[in-house]
Motif scaffolding. Structure first.
Motif, PDB file in Angstrom:
ATOM      1  N   GLY A   1     -10.478  -3.494  11.692  1.00 26.42           N
ATOM      2  CA  GLY A   1     -10.328  -4.251  12.931  1.00 26.42           C
ATOM      3  C   GLY A   1      -9.109  -5.153  12.959  1.00 26.42           C
ATOM      4  N   VAL A   2      -8.104  -4.841  12.143  1.00 23.34           N
ATOM      5  CA  VAL A   2      -6.873  -5.630  12.125  1.00 23.34           C
ATOM      6  C   VAL A   2      -6.070  -5.273  13.374  1.00 23.34           C
ATOM      7  N   PRO A   3      -5.816  -6.241  14.251  1.00 21.48           N
ATOM      8  CA  PRO A   3      -5.061  -5.916  15.472  1.00 21.48           C
ATOM      9  C   PRO A   3      -3.618  -5.540  15.161  1.00 21.48           C
ATOM     10  N   GLY A   4      -3.152  -4.488  15.806  1.00 24.74           N
ATOM     11  CA  GLY A   4      -1.778  -4.040  15.619  1.00 24.74           C
ATOM     12  C   GLY A   4      -0.836  -4.744  16.583  1.00 24.74           C
ATOM     13  N   PRO A   5       0.403  -4.302  16.608  1.00 27.43           N
ATOM     14  CA  PRO A   5       1.374  -4.891  17.533  1.00 27.43           C
ATOM     15  C   PRO A   5       0.865  -4.851  18.978  1.00 27.43           C
ATOM     16  N   PHE A   6       1.031  -5.942  19.664  1.00 27.85           N
ATOM     17  CA  PHE A   6       0.586  -6.085  21.060  1.00 27.85           C
ATOM     18  C   PHE A   6      -0.908  -5.831  21.211  1.00 27.85           C
ATOM     19  N   GLU A   7      -1.669  -6.178  20.149  1.00 25.57           N
ATOM     20  CA  GLU A   7      -3.143  -6.045  20.153  1.00 25.57           C
ATOM     21  C   GLU A   7      -3.601  -4.598  20.290  1.00 25.57           C
ATOM     22  N   SER A   8      -2.742  -3.641  19.936  1.00 16.38           N
ATOM     23  CA  SER A   8      -3.110  -2.227  20.002  1.00 16.38           C
ATOM     24  C   SER A   8      -3.605  -1.762  18.634  1.00 16.38           C
ATOM     25  N   SER A   9      -3.991  -0.506  18.545  1.00 16.12           N
ATOM     26  CA  SER A   9      -4.409   0.029  17.253  1.00 16.12           C
ATOM     27  C   SER A   9      -3.174   0.467  16.469  1.00 16.12           C
ATOM     28  N   TRP A  10      -3.388   0.646  15.167  1.00 10.81           N
ATOM     29  CA  TRP A  10      -2.306   1.064  14.282  1.00 10.81           C
ATOM     30  C   TRP A  10      -2.162   2.586  14.320  1.00 10.81           C
ATOM     31  N   GLY A  11      -0.942   3.042  14.217  1.00 11.70           N
ATOM     32  CA  GLY A  11      -0.643   4.463  14.124  1.00 11.70           C
ATOM     33  C   GLY A  11       0.271   4.700  12.944  1.00 11.70           C
ATOM     34  N   ASP A  12       0.288   5.947  12.508  1.00 13.66           N
ATOM     35  CA  ASP A  12       1.162   6.250  11.370  1.00 13.66           C
ATOM     36  C   ASP A  12       2.591   6.467  11.828  1.00 13.66           C
TER      37      ASP A  12
ATOM     38  N   GLU B   1       0.825  -1.207   0.000  1.00 18.67           N
ATOM     39  CA  GLU B   1       0.000   0.000   0.000  1.00 18.67           C
ATOM     40  C   GLU B   1       0.862   1.261   0.000  1.00 18.67           C
ATOM     41  N   PHE B   2       1.931   1.263   0.775  1.00 22.83           N
ATOM     42  CA  PHE B   2       2.826   2.412   0.804  1.00 22.83           C
ATOM     43  C   PHE B   2       3.488   2.610  -0.559  1.00 22.83           C
ATOM     44  N   ALA B   3       3.934   1.506  -1.163  1.00 23.19           N
ATOM     45  CA  ALA B   3       4.586   1.587  -2.476  1.00 23.19           C
ATOM     46  C   ALA B   3       3.628   2.090  -3.557  1.00 23.19           C
ATOM     47  N   SER B   4       2.326   1.850  -3.357  1.00 24.42           N
ATOM     48  CA  SER B   4       1.348   2.315  -4.345  1.00 24.42           C
ATOM     49  C   SER B   4       0.935   3.764  -4.112  1.00 24.42           C
ATOM     50  N   GLY B   5       1.494   4.395  -3.062  1.00 22.27           N
ATOM     51  CA  GLY B   5       1.252   5.815  -2.852  1.00 22.27           C
ATOM     52  C   GLY B   5       0.373   6.181  -1.670  1.00 22.27           C
ATOM     53  N   ARG B   6      -0.133   5.190  -0.933  1.00 22.47           N
ATOM     54  CA  ARG B   6      -0.945   5.528   0.245  1.00 22.47           C
ATOM     55  C   ARG B   6      -0.057   6.052   1.356  1.00 22.47           C
ATOM     56  N   SER B   7      -0.575   6.992   2.112  1.00 25.59           N
ATOM     57  CA  SER B   7       0.189   7.561   3.227  1.00 25.59           C
ATOM     58  C   SER B   7       0.144   6.616   4.425  1.00 25.59           C
ATOM     59  N   PRO B   8       1.141   6.713   5.316  1.00 23.34           N
ATOM     60  CA  PRO B   8       1.099   5.901   6.530  1.00 23.34           C
ATOM     61  C   PRO B   8      -0.190   6.127   7.326  1.00 23.34           C
ATOM     62  N   ARG B   9      -0.651   7.358   7.385  1.00 20.59           N
ATOM     63  CA  ARG B   9      -1.884   7.656   8.124  1.00 20.59           C
ATOM     64  C   ARG B   9      -3.077   6.939   7.495  1.00 20.59           C
ATOM     65  N   SER B  10      -3.164   6.990   6.182  1.00 19.57           N
ATOM     66  CA  SER B  10      -4.257   6.331   5.473  1.00 19.57           C
ATOM     67  C   SER B  10      -4.211   4.809   5.669  1.00 19.57           C
ATOM     68  N   ILE B  11      -3.030   4.248   5.621  1.00 18.71           N
ATOM     69  CA  ILE B  11      -2.876   2.801   5.831  1.00 18.71           C
ATOM     70  C   ILE B  11      -3.324   2.430   7.238  1.00 18.71           C
TER      71      ILE B  11
END
Length: 69
Positions: free
Chosen positions: A58-69, A40-50
């Motif tokens: 609802g994809v769990p992030g590291p340590f079951e936390s939310s994702w951040g940019d 997604e990043f390589a296709s031009g999406r921003s970290p915030r958008s991803i």
């Protein structure tokens, strides 16, 4: 040694029964999320958008936390 998202620690006991960490192995479910983020990043999406997309799905992030940019 700390854990990195996309990997699992290999834990075992030595000959004396003492726990040792013996490297890492790829966690395929998490690794697919990492590959998705790179695509997604390589296709031009921003970290915030991803991050917003992963959290919305609802994809769990590291340590079951939310994702951040």
């Amino acid at each position: 040694m700390g854990l990195c998202y996309g990997y699992d620690a290999i834990k075992r006991n030595d000959a004396n029964g003492k726990p040792v960490q013996d490297g890492r192995r790829i966690n395929e479910a998490e690794a697919e999320i990492v590959r998705r983020i790179f695509r997604e990043f390589a296709s031009g999406r921003s970290p915030r958008s991803i991050a917003l997309g992963l959290n919305h799905e609802g994809v769990p992030g590291p340590f079951e936390s939310s994702w951040g940019d």
